[in-house]
Enzyme design. Structure first.
Site, PDB file in Angstrom:
ATOM      1  CB  ALA A 161      -3.851   8.443  22.878  1.00  0.00           C
TER       2      ALA A 161
ATOM      3  CG  ASP B 266      -2.101  -0.937   1.056  1.00  0.00           C
ATOM      4  OD1 ASP B 266      -2.486  -1.208  -0.095  1.00  0.00           O
ATOM      5  OD2 ASP B 266      -2.641  -1.397   2.072  1.00  0.00           O
TER       6      ASP B 266
ATOM      7  CG  ASN C 150     -10.185   7.041  10.597  1.00  0.00           C
ATOM      8  OD1 ASN C 150     -10.392   7.974  11.341  1.00  0.00           O
ATOM      9  ND2 ASN C 150     -11.152   6.244  10.160  1.00  0.00           N
ATOM     10  CE1 TYR C 151     -12.502  -0.231  12.390  1.00  0.00           C
ATOM     11  CE2 TYR C 151     -11.012  -1.824  11.413  1.00  0.00           C
ATOM     12  CZ  TYR C 151     -12.179  -1.545  12.090  1.00  0.00           C
ATOM     13  OH  TYR C 151     -13.028  -2.552  12.460  1.00  0.00           O
TER      14      TYR C 151
ATOM     15  CD  GLU D 179      -3.400   8.434   7.305  1.00  0.00           C
ATOM     16  OE1 GLU D 179      -2.156   8.347   7.220  1.00  0.00           O
ATOM     17  OE2 GLU D 179      -4.174   7.524   6.952  1.00  0.00           O
TER      18      GLU D 179
END
Length: 253
Positions: free
Chosen positions: A178, A43, A157-158, A114
């Site tokens: 967090a 990726d 993100n996940y 992102e």
């Protein structure tokens, strides 16, 4: 019609070996002359290929020679021409990031997955979040925060407990990493058209870095992020295995 293919490969031994096999079998042309670009790797290499070829008309078809390969198709040297002719195209708009560091220098970058802000020291970051000029959160105390596209929603993100977004959704995911204060704040879903600004509070004491698809900027003062509809990344997938199907399947694994 025989498609003209440009093969691009990552540095791994597996990707380089696949490149040698496929170019010998199907030929190879420069990306500027190609009908389709085939990216061989994982990726990360797919993201680099999409960035490098964003001004070219040829779509990109990935073949997984890496680990996860969420943006890739299964590697198989057989029947590649037929797979390319039958492939389904997904169009993705990247995020545009503008960030100013503590020296006053402004940096710009694009992100397909992102844009993330991460603390760069031992103390938690303090961020102010503004959406379209309106302050939405005066102070987020956290390890960081990110703004994700639907295509990137199953990545960092996940892992940060953000939502998975359908590929056709005109929304972005704003996710805390967090979060310490507000304790229960997990993020927000925002219309794709908005501009999100992060201001780093106490930046000298609590340094923060910004990252856009592995392009990192240290010691930032503020970051502005928005979707860029003028840029369209074209990705090809085997029928039945496109991004929409993968995003749905991921939620049931």
């Amino acid at each position: 019609m025989t498609l003209k293919i440009a093969f691009m490969a990552g540095k791994s031994e597996v990707a380089q070996s696949a490149h040698d096999v496929l170019t010998a079998r199907y030929g190879d042309v420069p990306p500027t002359e190609a009908d389709v670009i085939v990216a061989l790797g994982g990726d990360g290499f797919m993201l680099r290929t999409l960035h490098a070829t964003q001004d070219l008309p040829a779509p990109v078809y990935g073949m997984n020679c890496g680990t996860i390969g969420f943006l890739m198709n299964e590697y198989n040297e057989e029947g590649l021409m037929e797979r390319l002719e039958e492939a389904v195209q997904e169009d993705i708009n990247p995020l545009s990031m503008e960030a100013m560091d503590q020296t006053g220098r402004v940096h710009r970058a694009l992100a397909i997955n992102e844009v993330s802000l991460l603390r760069a020291g031992p103390q938690a970051a303090k961020l102010k979040i503004t959406v379209d000029g309106k302050v939405r959160l005066d102070e987020l105390v956290c390890d960081g925060a990110l703004l994700s596209t639907p295509a990137g929603s199953t990545a960092y993100n996940y892992s940060a407990h953000g939502p998975i977004l359908p590929i056709g959704a005109d929304v972005l995911a704003l996710t805390a990493i967090a979060a310490f204060r507000p304790r229960r704040w997990r993020g927000a879903l925002l219309p794709k058209r908005v501009t999100v600004r992060f201001d780093v509070l106490e930046s000298a004491k609590r340094p923060v870095m910004a990252d856009a698809d592995s392009i990192s900027i240290d010691n930032i003062d503020w970051v502005e992020i928005k979707s860029d509809p003028t840029i369209k990344h074209r990705i090809l997938f085997d029928p039945g295995h496109g991004l929409e199907e993968r995003l749905i399947s991921e939620q049931f694994n």
